[in-house]
Design an enzyme around this catalytic site. Sequence first.
Site, PDB file in Angstrom:
ATOM      1  N   SER A 308       0.829  -1.200   0.000  1.00 30.55           N
ATOM      2  CA  SER A 308       0.000   0.000   0.000  1.00 30.55           C
ATOM      3  C   SER A 308       0.865   1.253   0.000  1.00 30.55           C
ATOM      4  O   SER A 308       0.616   2.201  -0.757  1.00 30.55           O
ATOM      5  CB  SER A 308      -0.922   0.000   1.231  1.00 30.55           C
ATOM      6  OG  SER A 308      -1.652   1.205   1.320  1.00 30.55           O
ATOM      7  N   TRP A 311       2.573   1.563  -3.392  1.00 29.04           N
ATOM      8  CA  TRP A 311       1.600   1.937  -4.424  1.00 29.04           C
ATOM      9  C   TRP A 311       1.360   3.445  -4.410  1.00 29.04           C
ATOM     10  O   TRP A 311       1.205   4.065  -5.462  1.00 29.04           O
ATOM     11  CB  TRP A 311       0.297   1.196  -4.193  1.00 29.04           C
ATOM     12  CG  TRP A 311      -0.820   1.582  -5.116  1.00 29.04           C
ATOM     13  CD1 TRP A 311      -1.003   1.180  -6.412  1.00 29.04           C
ATOM     14  CD2 TRP A 311      -1.928   2.443  -4.824  1.00 29.04           C
ATOM     15  NE1 TRP A 311      -2.148   1.729  -6.943  1.00 29.04           N
ATOM     16  CE2 TRP A 311      -2.732   2.514  -5.982  1.00 29.04           C
ATOM     17  CE3 TRP A 311      -2.325   3.158  -3.693  1.00 29.04           C
ATOM     18  CZ2 TRP A 311      -3.903   3.270  -6.037  1.00 29.04           C
ATOM     19  CZ3 TRP A 311      -3.472   3.912  -3.747  1.00 29.04           C
ATOM     20  CH2 TRP A 311      -4.264   3.959  -4.909  1.00 29.04           C
ATOM     21  N   HIS A 312       1.367   4.028  -3.225  1.00 29.83           N
ATOM     22  CA  HIS A 312       1.106   5.464  -3.131  1.00 29.83           C
ATOM     23  C   HIS A 312       2.256   6.294  -3.677  1.00 29.83           C
ATOM     24  O   HIS A 312       2.030   7.423  -4.147  1.00 29.83           O
ATOM     25  CB  HIS A 312       0.835   5.862  -1.678  1.00 29.83           C
ATOM     26  CG  HIS A 312      -0.550   5.573  -1.219  1.00 29.83           C
ATOM     27  ND1 HIS A 312      -0.916   4.381  -0.633  1.00 29.83           N
ATOM     28  CD2 HIS A 312      -1.689   6.313  -1.281  1.00 29.83           C
ATOM     29  CE1 HIS A 312      -2.211   4.413  -0.336  1.00 29.83           C
ATOM     30  NE2 HIS A 312      -2.703   5.576  -0.718  1.00 29.83           N
ATOM     31  N   GLY A 313       3.464   5.804  -3.612  1.00 32.60           N
ATOM     32  CA  GLY A 313       4.567   6.597  -4.127  1.00 32.60           C
ATOM     33  C   GLY A 313       5.899   5.904  -4.025  1.00 32.60           C
ATOM     34  O   GLY A 313       6.117   5.039  -3.162  1.00 32.60           O
ATOM     35  N   PHE A 473      -1.250   9.891  -7.391  1.00 30.46           N
ATOM     36  CA  PHE A 473      -0.929   8.499  -7.164  1.00 30.46           C
ATOM     37  C   PHE A 473      -1.450   7.606  -8.280  1.00 30.46           C
ATOM     38  O   PHE A 473      -1.212   6.425  -8.287  1.00 30.46           O
ATOM     39  CB  PHE A 473      -1.506   8.030  -5.815  1.00 30.46           C
ATOM     40  CG  PHE A 473      -1.083   8.904  -4.658  1.00 30.46           C
ATOM     41  CD1 PHE A 473       0.234   9.292  -4.516  1.00 30.46           C
ATOM     42  CD2 PHE A 473      -2.007   9.354  -3.737  1.00 30.46           C
ATOM     43  CE1 PHE A 473       0.619  10.107  -3.476  1.00 30.46           C
ATOM     44  CE2 PHE A 473      -1.621  10.175  -2.682  1.00 30.46           C
ATOM     45  CZ  PHE A 473      -0.316  10.547  -2.547  1.00 30.46           C
TER      46      PHE A 473
END
Length: 473
Positions: A308, A311-313, A473
């Site tokens: 997670s 995935w965001h950055g 994102f």
Amino acid sequence: MSFQSLSFFAFLAVTLGVCLTLRKKSAPSALMALELACLVFYLIGGGWKGLIVLAAGVAVTRAAALRLGPEAPNRRRTLVLACVWHVGVLLVFKYTGFLTGGALSVGWAPLGLSFFTFQQLWLLKELYTGQTALEPDAPLALYAFFFPTVTSGPILRPGAFFPQLKEERFLRPDWSDAAAGVYAICCGTIKKVLLADGFGAVVDNGWARLGDLSAPSAWLVILGYTLQLYFDFSGYCDIASGAARLLGLRLPLNFNSPYRSLSVGEFWKRWHITLTTFLRECVYFPLGGSRKGAGRTYWNILVIFLISGFWHGAGWTFLVWGALHGLGQVAERAWGSGRDRLPRALRWALTFLFVNLAWVFFRAPDLAAAGELLRAAVTGGLAAPQDWLLEGLFSKETGALRLLVPALTPWEDALRLLVLYGAGLAAALWPRNVQERMDTFRPTVRLGLGLGLLTLWCVLSFSGVTTFIYSNF
């Protein structure tokens, strides 16, 4: 995606007019018109290059879908190859710089690539397991580029999206749908313009001058970002849900008063719910979930929250943020029922404090900056918040907030700041989410006038362009 209120509402109005009119004569024509509108919307926001990359991904998914039927040979190989394509594209565009230590970088990424990738993976997974079955001419482009959600979600579950396209209400919303849709759009616009952008001014000022922050100012910045992110993202989801409802579609709930949570685990049942659901069903369960003992369960939790964060950055700050939430849930499970014996108020305070501190890493440009803000929050002294922290908060870009409280020099800035944070906390802790209120919404003249005037106030007082945070994102 940039929020240009008048242009978005104009696009939505034209799309509604064309699609709803065509639906009266021909359902296939209306569906094609909506697909075309979605592609145009993405083209305007993401450009030709991004559209071509994502369209290639849709083609890969369609080719795989034809070979994932229950009787198809080499189903597992087809699934793996299609997933490798989507994950590979995501890694190339978003993570090449991070993975090569900056030696290589693509320099750009298609708009909404992360949301697009997870939706394609979810569709492939449900096709493989038989949870979803698609006809050969299923509108995969509509699923991939549905304009209310394409840039910032929520992530659409295929098993809930495609069946709605065959329902009578699709592109034939009744008056209750129309009223609920307009209501949600009004709520989302108010959240974004009146609250999120107001908090954003304070937050940006604070991060720009970390070395000058007193402790009270640092905590205003920390709490400000907690509220800014919530109103920005949930406001977008409210607008998306309202726009979809006007088209006769229901979007999944993505926020359910997350800051009322009494534990980190509960927070993730209320925050970005579609991401949590995707990770649980497509990663956590395949890894074994909680079926293989405590140690394996803890490891699986850490894995999905590291995913997670990643995935965001592409950065260590996002990995630290994900790790903190994973470790928080592991600690809660290890503690067991003992935590439930604490007073509810204490459990809420501990959870809210933890979430606030974790968001520092989510917002920080690097770990050193995160550490500097946290140090200021503890050792910055008790001086009153600096005047420069409020610069831009009451400019014409946030003109609605300026009008909210009249000038009362020399207390006007402090009073407006009190109104902003007080209203933000009250709205964030409100027990019923917008989608629940949509389902029970009954328009009245008084409510309609109030919402309409407040929304018009936000739209007319808003100038320039501000970006929704999650479109990054």
